[in-house]
Design an enzyme around this catalytic site. Structure first.
Site, short mmCIF file in Angstrom:
data_model
loop_
_atom_site.label_atom_id
_atom_site.label_comp_id
_atom_site.label_asym_id
_atom_site.label_seq_id
_atom_site.Cartn_x
_atom_site.Cartn_y
_atom_site.Cartn_z
CE LYS A 159 -4.20 -1.72 2.12
NZ LYS A 159 -5.06 -1.71 3.30
CG ASP A 184 -7.96 0.64 3.76
OD1 ASP A 184 -8.78 -0.20 3.35
OD2 ASP A 184 -6.73 0.47 3.71
N GLY A 200 0.56 -1.20 15.09
CA GLY A 200 0.83 -1.31 13.65
C GLY A 200 1.28 0.03 13.09
#
Ligand code: NAP
Length: 290
Positions: free
Chosen positions: A73, A109, A133
């Protein structure tokens, strides 16, 4: 589901590595069928070493669009001809539209996260949040939270702390957000950090199929009533993390709603049509129950 192809069938798909966990082909192909659109969505398992070639192939073959997943991404941004304002701020692309050989990058997203967390807006506003993350999903999460939910602090925890630190600096430059504190997974004070957080987000692939016995923490004392625990992993929907958090009374949210709504926005970008969300939701639940 789609079982016929024609000369004019348009190809869309998913680029990632690994991709065995994905439900996107199921969602997108059913949506195209329900809308009577001549599209087929295919999964392409492409390691990082072949990403650039895959995009050249996309243009050469006239593939209409791709979703982008782990681990591409962020890296894929450099190959886009145009990037939406949101994707540019986030620094990550999860949807590509091939516009006659020009690749346009978007981040849908954000739509998935917004739809999922909107019911909890008042609870999150002004409170502390933990995000584990520092990849593509974490970037979209940070952007959406800072822009729409205004948390007090974001505790950013990542296996590679340097990557979390990079994000801290990045979002300060892009959004002037000063509330970050970064940690390396697993900080000794993890239980306290989590206990102080109104919202805890797993934005890593920890716990994803086939490693379903893994979790960002198994320390039950990290969780309590009044907390919201959101796992972006959607396969399995009930991750080990969510089971532990639920056993301590926390409100748990799986990754399926985010998956459907980010997919719906991508579908709209490729086809110009709205995804029939309710029907997709029912079909996916039925599919997962069998
Ligand atoms: P990514 O950009 O590759 O980032 C992966 C992140 O996970 C990094 O922070 C990485 O840490 C961490 N990580 C991976 N394996 C780990 C391990 N064994 N131990 C500790 N940390 C580990 O991936 P992504 O695109 O952000 O996706 C992350 C997850 O979100 C995936 O499961 C993906 O399917 C899911 N996702 C779901 C949705 C949805 O709609 N529900 C949307 C987007 C993504 P390092 O920095 O140390 O490598």
């Amino acid at each position: 589901m789609k079982n016929s192809f024609h000369l004019n069938t348009k190809i869309i798909g998913l680029l990632g590595h690994p991709i065995k966990h994905t439900y996107s082909p199921f969602i997108q192909n059913i949506a195209a069928d329900l809308k009577n659109l001549d599209y087929i969505y295919l999964p392409f398992d492409v390691p990082s070493s072949n990403l650039k070639n895959a995009l050249k192939g996309m243009i050469a073959l006239g593939i209409k669009g791709f979703n982008v997943t782990i681990p591409h991404k962020e890296n894929i941004l450099q190959y886009m001809n145009n990037v939406s304002e949101e994707a540019s701020i986030i620094g990550s692309v999860n949807t590509i539209v091939n516009d006659m050989g020009k690749l346009n990058g978007y981040n849908t997203d954000v739509n998935g996260i917004l739809e999922t967390l909107s019911p909890y807006k008042e609870e999150i506003y002004g409170n502390d949040v933990s995000i584990v993350g520092a990849g593509g999903a974490a970037r979209a999460m940070i952007y959406t939270l800072v822009r729409h939910f205004k948390p007090k602090n974001i505790f950013l925890i990542n296996r590679t702390e340097q990557r979390a630190e990079t994000l801290r600096k990045y979002f300060y430059e892009k959004m002037r957000y000063e509330g970050f504190k970064t940690f390396e997974l697993f900080p000794p004070e993890l239980v306290d950090i989590f206990r102080d957080s109104k919202l805890i987000v797993n934005a890593t692939s920890i716990g994803m199929y086939p490693d379903v016995d893994d979790a960002i923490t198994t320390l039950e004392d990290s969780f309590c009533e009044g907390q919201i625990v959101f796992d972006v992993v959607y396969n399995p929907p009930q991750t080990k993390l969510l089971k532990i958090a639920a056993s301590k009374g926390a409100t748990t949210i799986d990754g399926l709603k985010m998956l459907i709504y980010q997919g719906a926005k991508s579908f709209e970008l490729w086809t110009g049509e709205e995804m029939p969300i309710e029907q997709i939701n029912k079909a996916l639940k039925l599919y997962l129950a069998n």
